[in-house]
Design a protein around this motif. Structure first.
Motif, PDB file in Angstrom:
ATOM      1  N   ARG A  34      -5.575   3.713   4.475  1.00 43.67           N
ATOM      2  CA  ARG A  34      -4.327   4.253   5.015  1.00 43.67           C
ATOM      3  C   ARG A  34      -4.168   5.732   4.655  1.00 43.67           C
ATOM      4  NH1 ARG A  34      -5.640   0.142   6.780  1.00 43.67           N
ATOM      5  NH2 ARG A  34      -4.311  -1.616   7.387  1.00 43.67           N
ATOM      6  N   ASP A  90       0.775  -2.681  10.433  1.00 37.64           N
ATOM      7  CA  ASP A  90       0.270  -3.585   9.410  1.00 37.64           C
ATOM      8  C   ASP A  90       0.940  -4.950   9.453  1.00 37.64           C
ATOM      9  OD1 ASP A  90      -1.416  -1.631   8.559  1.00 37.64           O
ATOM     10  OD2 ASP A  90      -0.717  -1.583   6.486  1.00 37.64           O
ATOM     11  N   THR A 130      -3.357  -8.443   0.694  1.00 38.76           N
ATOM     12  CA  THR A 130      -2.287  -8.293  -0.287  1.00 38.76           C
ATOM     13  C   THR A 130      -2.581  -9.226  -1.457  1.00 38.76           C
ATOM     14  OG1 THR A 130      -0.718  -7.844   1.501  1.00 38.76           O
ATOM     15  CG2 THR A 130       0.200  -8.395  -0.660  1.00 38.76           C
ATOM     16  N   ARG A 169       1.731   2.983  -3.266  1.00 40.10           N
ATOM     17  CA  ARG A 169       0.636   3.630  -4.003  1.00 40.10           C
ATOM     18  C   ARG A 169       0.204   4.943  -3.355  1.00 40.10           C
ATOM     19  NH1 ARG A 169      -3.053  -0.836  -6.725  1.00 40.10           N
ATOM     20  NH2 ARG A 169      -1.541  -2.517  -6.969  1.00 40.10           N
ATOM     21  N   MET A 170       0.865   5.345  -2.296  1.00 42.27           N
ATOM     22  CA  MET A 170       0.521   6.579  -1.582  1.00 42.27           C
ATOM     23  C   MET A 170       1.454   7.695  -2.048  1.00 42.27           C
ATOM     24  SD  MET A 170      -0.036   4.782   2.170  1.00 42.27           S
ATOM     25  CE  MET A 170      -0.465   6.291   3.025  1.00 42.27           C
ATOM     26  N   LEU A 178      -6.445  -4.599  -1.883  1.00 46.83           N
ATOM     27  CA  LEU A 178      -5.301  -3.706  -1.671  1.00 46.83           C
ATOM     28  C   LEU A 178      -5.678  -2.253  -1.951  1.00 46.83           C
ATOM     29  CD1 LEU A 178      -2.319  -3.184  -1.113  1.00 46.83           C
ATOM     30  CD2 LEU A 178      -1.842  -3.753  -3.499  1.00 46.83           C
ATOM     31  N   TRP A 201      -3.958  13.122  -4.030  1.00 49.70           N
ATOM     32  CA  TRP A 201      -3.200  11.880  -4.036  1.00 49.70           C
ATOM     33  C   TRP A 201      -3.227  11.272  -5.431  1.00 49.70           C
ATOM     34  CZ3 TRP A 201      -0.777  10.070   0.408  1.00 49.70           C
ATOM     35  CH2 TRP A 201      -1.131  10.708   1.599  1.00 49.70           C
ATOM     36  N   VAL A 248      -4.637   5.270  -6.725  1.00 50.17           N
ATOM     37  CA  VAL A 248      -4.151   4.106  -5.978  1.00 50.17           C
ATOM     38  C   VAL A 248      -4.419   2.801  -6.712  1.00 50.17           C
ATOM     39  CG1 VAL A 248      -4.454   5.299  -3.788  1.00 50.17           C
ATOM     40  CG2 VAL A 248      -6.305   3.856  -4.658  1.00 50.17           C
ATOM     41  N   PRO A 253       0.812  -1.225   0.000  1.00 47.29           N
ATOM     42  CA  PRO A 253       0.000   0.000   0.000  1.00 47.29           C
ATOM     43  C   PRO A 253       0.842   1.270   0.000  1.00 47.29           C
ATOM     44  CG  PRO A 253      -0.085  -1.055   2.158  1.00 47.29           C
ATOM     45  CD  PRO A 253       0.669  -1.975   1.267  1.00 47.29           C
ATOM     46  N   ALA A 254       2.014   1.236   0.652  1.00 46.67           N
ATOM     47  CA  ALA A 254       2.823   2.454   0.737  1.00 46.67           C
ATOM     48  C   ALA A 254       3.292   2.912  -0.637  1.00 46.67           C
ATOM     49  CB  ALA A 254       4.030   2.212   1.649  1.00 46.67           C
ATOM     50  N   LYS A 287      -7.622  -1.068   1.012  1.00 47.97           N
ATOM     51  CA  LYS A 287      -6.719  -0.902   2.155  1.00 47.97           C
ATOM     52  C   LYS A 287      -5.885   0.360   2.003  1.00 47.97           C
ATOM     53  CE  LYS A 287      -2.817  -3.290   4.381  1.00 47.97           C
ATOM     54  NZ  LYS A 287      -1.997  -4.530   4.379  1.00 47.97           N
ATOM     55  N   THR A 288      -5.380   0.624   0.798  1.00 47.72           N
ATOM     56  CA  THR A 288      -4.586   1.823   0.572  1.00 47.72           C
ATOM     57  C   THR A 288      -5.406   3.079   0.795  1.00 47.72           C
ATOM     58  OG1 THR A 288      -3.267   0.603  -1.063  1.00 47.72           O
ATOM     59  CG2 THR A 288      -3.087   3.005  -1.063  1.00 47.72           C
TER      60      THR A 288
END
Length: 510
Positions: free
Chosen positions: A388, A255, A357, A81-82, A381, A423, A426, A78-79, A384-385
């Motif tokens: 976050r 996580d 995931t 995609r941030m 995912l 952003w 994602v 996920p990180a 989830k992203t």
């Protein structure tokens, strides 16, 4: 040498500052073990767990440093995609150019990306903003580890009340305490006066409360500081906490906390598998119908005085199975190692389901899957992203607000607190899918600039694309036919040949 706090200026205020420092440092010390364990697991530095003491005694040295790291991809998925693109203030349709430039100049693209990974893996990270004396329009932004920084909050309002940053070199510990009005800088020796040394970053609480001596905090006054303490020109605590999901408490969840136990089981299964490769998948040496060999016992003169049997541990390490009496072996087949790999694959599937995931991120098997199937596999995912992003969104707004504050723009700082953080998309789609969807939106009437943003271009690229589009339209014959030729100024009829028709006639003299 720095002066002890009790001998320095502003003694009463300094003592109160040290009290806050000690309280925050003690809380940071309590968090340190869990934080470092999580970050170690993200790196793949795992301590192998053993199912039995016998296995540990025989094979601990063999598997030292081994790890099959699944904590890394679970937190990184996920990180990655941030991606912060900018912030829109109030009703603006475009991200603020000044803040976007300051964000890039402070290398926040890289810093925020690393901070998001730490936030997901270790449950929290921090951003620190301060003015730049060389350029007041380019504030400094640093991203801090959760084992070196902490923020205290007002219990009534929830606003930031103080922040502490701790770090150390080989001989000295350093502390900087931030409040809304002042910045206090301290230091102390890492070696205590009573004979013991402080091995970790944070000393035990009993050594923190002292104000004098080698084990106590002393005022740190660098030459670049005019006063001690420094006045805080921002008027607010300049450190922001980015925290992961909480259960309406002050304990954000990592996580990878739920992954660690399964990670240990996978590593242990790998150890058993590799042990079986060595012991059970190759021909073994077997002795049948003989007594266990013995080693002679000699006295100081080298004369044999007795015998002792070889220890069982020695036989095992030499890959020898010694059977006494009339024991016989009819068959010794090779071990079925597929049972181990099946257990590992099933454990990885559990990780994928529990952490949302995509399986193809972990297993690496993709066989003739359509673009729609891959998109469906990543639905968990993507969701989830998005969660976050919600958790860290307010922290990013506060960082932008602090940047505007450091740029001496109070109006922009206030607007950033309620601004809209932009952003990147994602969801990863096939290019044909994405373009087709955007073309349909364009046909519905969505403006081209919005389409370019949804495509994933960063704000400077969007502006450049729009300028290129305008240049194309001006040079397009069809656009000229539809919109008309640009109006040019008329040439004056009385202009003589070779004379500039647009020159301003001189005023008559007299």
């Amino acid at each position: 040498m720095p002066l002890p706090v009790e001998d320095g200026p502003n003694t009463d205020d300094a003592r109160r500052a040290v009290t806050i420092l000690n309280r925050l440092a003690d809380e940071l010390r309590l968090r340190e073990t869990a934080t470092r364990r999580r970050l170690d697991y993200y790196r793949g530095v795992h301590k192998l767990c053993y199912a039995s003491p016998e296995f540990r005694d025989y094979f601990a040295d063999r598997f030292t440093g081994f790890s099959d790291n699944w904590c890394g991809p679970v937190a990184a998925a996920p990180a990655e995609r941030m991606n912060v693109l900018g912030i829109r203030l109030d009703s603006d349709t475009k991200p603020d150019e000044g803040l976007s430039r300051a964000w890039r100049a402070a290398d926040c693209e890289r810093g925020s990306s690393e901070a998001f990974v730490v936030t997901l893996a270790a449950a929290r990270s921090y951003g620190l903003v301060w003015g730049n004396p060389r350029d007041d329009q380019t504030p400094r932004v640093t991203w801090e580890r959760p084992d070196q920084a902490i923020v205290a909050y007002d219990s009534d309002t929830g606003e930031r009340a103080a922040a502490l940053k701790l770090w150390a070199d080989d001989t000295t510990e350093y502390a900087t305490l931030y409040t809304a009005s002042d910045v206090w800088k301290f230091q102390r020796s890492r070696y205590a006066r009573n004979g013991y040394s402080v091995s970790g970053l944070i000393a035990p609480a009993e050594s923190l409360v002292r104000s004098a001596g080698p084990e106590g905090w002393q005022m740190r006054h660098p030459p670049s500081d005019d006063t001690w303490p420094i006045s805080n020109p921002m008027g607010e605590v300049p450190m922001v906490e980015l925290r992961n999901q909480t259960l309406l408490d002050d304990n954000p969840i990592s996580d990878i906390d739920g992954v660690i136990a399964m990670q240990d089981a996978i590593n242990l299964t790998w150890a058993y598998l590799m042990n079986s490769l060595d012991f059970a998948s190759l021909p073994q040496r077997v002795v049948m119908g003989a007594d266990v060999p013995k080693i002679p016992i000699l006295d100081s003169n080298g004369v044999k005085v007795g015998d002792r049997p070889i220890e069982l541990d020695t036989l095992i390490k030499e890959r020898i199975l010694w059977l006494t009496g009339d024991a016989k072996i009819g068959n010794w087949p090779a071990a079925d190692l597929g049972a181990y790999s099946n257990v590992i694959e099933r454990a990885i599937e559990h990780l994928a389901a529990q952490t949302r995931t995509p399986p193809h991120y972990l297993i690496g098997k993709v066989a003739n899957l359509s673009a729609e199937a891959l998109t469906a596999a990543e639905t968990g995912l993507v969701s989830k992203t998005g969660e976050r992003i919600v958790y860290v969104n307010s922290g990013i707004r506060d960082i932008y607000s602090l940047m505007a504050n450091a740029m001496n723009d109070d109006a922009k700082a206030e607007a950033a607190r309620s601004g809209t953080v932009m952003w990147g998309d994602v969801q990863f789609r096939a290019l044909a899918q994405k373009v087709d969807a955007l073309m349909k939106l364009k046909g519905m009437g969505f403006p081209l600039e919005w389409i370019a943003e949804q495509y994933g271009l960063e704000p400077p690229e969007v502006a450049r694309v729009m300028r290129m589009r305008e240049a194309e339209l001006e040079a397009d014959p069809m656009a000229i036919m539809l919109n008309g030729k640009p109006t040019l100024p008329e040439v004056p009829a009385a202009a003589d040949p070779g004379e500039d028709p647009f020159a301003v006639a001189p005023e008559p003299v007299g």
